[in-house]
Design a protein around this motif. Sequence first.
Motif, PDB file in Angstrom:
ATOM      1  N   SER A  53       0.736  -1.290   0.166  1.00 58.68           N
ATOM      2  CA  SER A  53      -0.098  -0.089  -0.144  1.00 58.68           C
ATOM      3  C   SER A  53       0.835   1.121   0.034  1.00 58.68           C
ATOM      4  CB  SER A  53      -0.786  -0.124   1.209  1.00 58.68           C
ATOM      5  OG  SER A  53      -0.144   0.197   2.371  1.00 58.68           O
ATOM      6  N   ALA A  54       0.328   2.264  -0.335  1.00 56.93           N
ATOM      7  CA  ALA A  54       1.020   3.596  -0.250  1.00 56.93           C
ATOM      8  C   ALA A  54       1.379   4.109   1.358  1.00 56.93           C
ATOM      9  CB  ALA A  54       0.247   4.802  -0.826  1.00 56.93           C
ATOM     10  N   THR A  55       0.394   3.562   2.290  1.00 57.07           N
ATOM     11  CA  THR A  55       0.726   3.660   3.674  1.00 57.07           C
ATOM     12  C   THR A  55       1.986   2.931   3.966  1.00 57.07           C
ATOM     13  OG1 THR A  55      -1.416   4.103   3.984  1.00 57.07           O
ATOM     14  CG2 THR A  55      -0.167   3.563   6.053  1.00 57.07           C
ATOM     15  N   LEU A  58       5.279   4.784   2.463  1.00 55.66           N
ATOM     16  CA  LEU A  58       5.547   5.713   3.267  1.00 55.66           C
ATOM     17  C   LEU A  58       6.126   5.498   4.403  1.00 55.66           C
ATOM     18  CD1 LEU A  58       2.162   7.865   2.829  1.00 55.66           C
ATOM     19  CD2 LEU A  58       4.432   8.930   1.946  1.00 55.66           C
ATOM     20  N   THR A  79      -4.719  16.325   4.343  1.00 58.46           N
ATOM     21  CA  THR A  79      -4.337  15.221   3.623  1.00 58.46           C
ATOM     22  C   THR A  79      -4.977  13.882   4.435  1.00 58.46           C
ATOM     23  OG1 THR A  79      -2.433  13.833   2.962  1.00 58.46           O
ATOM     24  CG2 THR A  79      -2.172  14.878   5.127  1.00 58.46           C
ATOM     25  N   ALA A  82      -2.690   8.917   6.746  1.00 56.85           N
ATOM     26  CA  ALA A  82      -1.328   7.981   6.328  1.00 56.85           C
ATOM     27  C   ALA A  82      -0.290   9.030   6.231  1.00 56.85           C
ATOM     28  CB  ALA A  82      -1.626   7.448   5.177  1.00 56.85           C
ATOM     29  N   SER A  83      -0.373  10.101   5.871  1.00 60.67           N
ATOM     30  CA  SER A  83       0.788  11.093   5.647  1.00 60.67           C
ATOM     31  C   SER A  83       1.232  11.662   6.813  1.00 60.67           C
ATOM     32  CB  SER A  83       0.399  12.488   5.084  1.00 60.67           C
ATOM     33  OG  SER A  83      -0.398  12.029   3.753  1.00 60.67           O
ATOM     34  N   VAL A 131       2.265  16.971   0.100  1.00 61.68           N
ATOM     35  CA  VAL A 131       1.539  16.212  -0.505  1.00 61.68           C
ATOM     36  C   VAL A 131       1.109  16.667  -1.752  1.00 61.68           C
ATOM     37  CG1 VAL A 131      -0.997  14.923  -0.310  1.00 61.68           C
ATOM     38  CG2 VAL A 131       0.577  15.224   1.742  1.00 61.68           C
ATOM     39  N   ALA A 159       0.271   9.889  -3.451  1.00 64.85           N
ATOM     40  CA  ALA A 159      -0.833   9.030  -3.834  1.00 64.85           C
ATOM     41  C   ALA A 159      -1.711   9.645  -4.770  1.00 64.85           C
ATOM     42  CB  ALA A 159      -1.486   9.059  -2.152  1.00 64.85           C
ATOM     43  N   HIS A 160      -1.872  10.947  -4.991  1.00 66.26           N
ATOM     44  CA  HIS A 160      -2.837  11.358  -5.998  1.00 66.26           C
ATOM     45  C   HIS A 160      -2.427  11.360  -7.495  1.00 66.26           C
ATOM     46  CE1 HIS A 160      -5.170  13.580  -2.508  1.00 66.26           C
ATOM     47  NE2 HIS A 160      -4.919  12.184  -2.449  1.00 66.26           N
ATOM     48  N   HIS A 185      -4.410   2.215  -4.834  1.00 66.75           N
ATOM     49  CA  HIS A 185      -5.981   1.953  -4.236  1.00 66.75           C
ATOM     50  C   HIS A 185      -7.017   2.091  -5.146  1.00 66.75           C
ATOM     51  CE1 HIS A 185      -9.432   2.757  -2.075  1.00 66.75           C
ATOM     52  NE2 HIS A 185      -9.227   2.265  -1.102  1.00 66.75           N
ATOM     53  N   LYS A 188      -7.768   5.877  -6.590  1.00 71.79           N
ATOM     54  CA  LYS A 188      -6.760   6.450  -7.233  1.00 71.79           C
ATOM     55  C   LYS A 188      -6.470   6.535  -8.824  1.00 71.79           C
ATOM     56  CE  LYS A 188      -5.661   7.859  -3.108  1.00 71.79           C
ATOM     57  NZ  LYS A 188      -5.237   7.474  -1.875  1.00 71.79           N
ATOM     58  N   GLU A 194      -5.043  -3.490  -3.902  1.00 71.21           N
ATOM     59  CA  GLU A 194      -4.370  -2.340  -2.913  1.00 71.21           C
ATOM     60  C   GLU A 194      -2.919  -2.320  -3.346  1.00 71.21           C
ATOM     61  OE1 GLU A 194      -5.235  -0.717   0.117  1.00 71.21           O
ATOM     62  OE2 GLU A 194      -7.117  -2.044   0.788  1.00 71.21           O
ATOM     63  N   GLY A 195      -2.169  -1.315  -3.058  1.00 72.27           N
ATOM     64  CA  GLY A 195      -0.837  -1.272  -3.498  1.00 72.27           C
ATOM     65  C   GLY A 195      -0.039   0.041  -3.567  1.00 72.27           C
TER      66      GLY A 195
HETATM   67  C1  LIG Z   1      -4.858   7.276  -0.624  1.00 74.38           C
HETATM   68  C2  LIG Z   1      -3.761   7.995   0.257  1.00 74.38           C
HETATM   69  C3  LIG Z   1      -2.696   7.415   1.200  1.00 74.38           C
HETATM   70  C4  LIG Z   1      -2.660   5.992   1.233  1.00 74.38           C
HETATM   71  O1  LIG Z   1      -2.772   5.153   0.210  1.00 74.38           O
HETATM   72  P1  LIG Z   1      -3.051   3.611   0.494  1.00 74.38           P
HETATM   73  O2  LIG Z   1      -2.400   3.026  -0.726  1.00 74.38           O
HETATM   74  O3  LIG Z   1      -4.510   3.428   0.898  1.00 74.38           O
HETATM   75  O4  LIG Z   1      -2.310   3.119   1.609  1.00 74.38           O
HETATM   76  C5  LIG Z   1      -1.633   8.391   1.430  1.00 74.38           C
HETATM   77  N1  LIG Z   1      -1.613   9.658   1.241  1.00 74.38           N
HETATM   78  C6  LIG Z   1      -2.715  10.311   0.523  1.00 74.38           C
HETATM   79  C7  LIG Z   1      -2.644  11.713   0.358  1.00 74.38           C
HETATM   80  C8  LIG Z   1      -3.868   9.550   0.034  1.00 74.38           C
HETATM   81  O5  LIG Z   1      -4.799  10.261  -0.551  1.00 74.38           O
END
Ligand SMILES: *Cc1c(COP(=O)(O)O)cnc(C)c1O
Length: 385
Positions: A53-55, A58, A79, A82-83, A131, A159-160, A185, A188, A194-195
């Motif tokens: 995941s992006a989390t 990060l 944001t 997760a950031s 972000v 992420a975006h 996700h 996105k 997930e990824g």
């Molecule tokens: C969606 C998102 C994340 C986390 O992404 P995941 O892949 O769901 O873990 C982190 N930062 C921002 C700004 C996001 O929009």
Amino acid sequence: MIPYGRQDITDEDIQSVIDVLKSDFLTQGPMIGHLERKFAAYVGSKYCVAVSSATAGLHLACMSLGLKDGDVFWTVPNTFVASANCGLYCGASVDFVDIDPDTLNISIPALSEKLASAEKEGKLPKLIIPVHFSGRSCDMEAIYKLSRKYGFRVIEDAAHSIGASYNGSKTGSCEYSDLAVFSTHPVKIITTGEGGLITTNNPDIYEKLIRLRTHGITKTPSLMSKKPDGGWYFEQLELGYNYRMSDIHAALGISQMDRLDNYITRRQNLAARYMGKLAHLPLVLPSVSGLADSSWHLYVVRLELDKINISHKKVFELLRRAGVGVNLHYIPVHLHPYFQKLGFAKGDFLEAEKYYGEAITLPLYPKLTDVEQDYICEVMEGVLQ
Ligand SMILES: *Cc1c(COP(=O)(O)O)cnc(C)c1O
């Protein structure tokens, strides 16, 4: 209900996943490397690391820069949580820099000011996580210059931003940062279920990410503390995690990437249509300067509350009631109970809070039709009259 975001899955996507299910490798196999090379080539980075995941990405990015207990890192309040959480996982403490009301990204004047006073107090952050809100790049050159002056590292929360550009390069090329982290996700830009995808140009950071993604384990003899006991041998060098992406997920991402440029074109096209159709309403629309370069993950409007006789909450409710699946990005991170317990309070970051009281995210995704979009605009017009 028309959702605010939605994945697009084709027969080719489905077939690519089925092919993996019939193959020898389900978890990390040939598809991971394939996706990583394809993505690095697309954004123009030396390296890419696919994660769960992006989390997770990060978190690993923070670890790879040595963020630890006692350190401080900064991000923005506007944001997803997760950031901020990614650095807290490392034991560091978080602080925020308010947003610029025009770009909705980190305010460069606020950042400069906060850095100057942090330097006086001896409390400079170890790293900053800007972000790219809604897919529009932050002013990375300005952030980079400040990072040189004050000695902090930079992780882009991208992420975006798959498919976004800045100064003629794709976001993720890491020209002005140490790492960038993307989300795959389903809401996105492209999805793997997930990824996350991390990019960097630094070989040491890359090696560290690869290890940390798999428990901190290495099978490379030159990195080991002793001679291998035998063919089975590996060593755990540090504490890592299981943050791997599976080949099943990666195959979906590879297939989706073939349509990435079409997705961005369609998103830009829909954003331009919103601009035209909503221009006469009492709304602040996204400023157009970033139109060509944004990946347009989100289309956010702000209500001009002094020009209408209806509350923000009511507008949101009426849109939902009419089948328009609006959303709100984001509840300022520092207003969540967990962050209030860390000492943050209402009033700490006024631009993000004011924005939160006016913002509405309208539906935007590649398969949104012109007819659906026209309906959304008609409903909005009716609600605001
Ligand atoms: C969606 C998102 C994340 C986390 O992404 P995941 O892949 O769901 O873990 C982190 N930062 C921002 C700004 C996001 O929009």
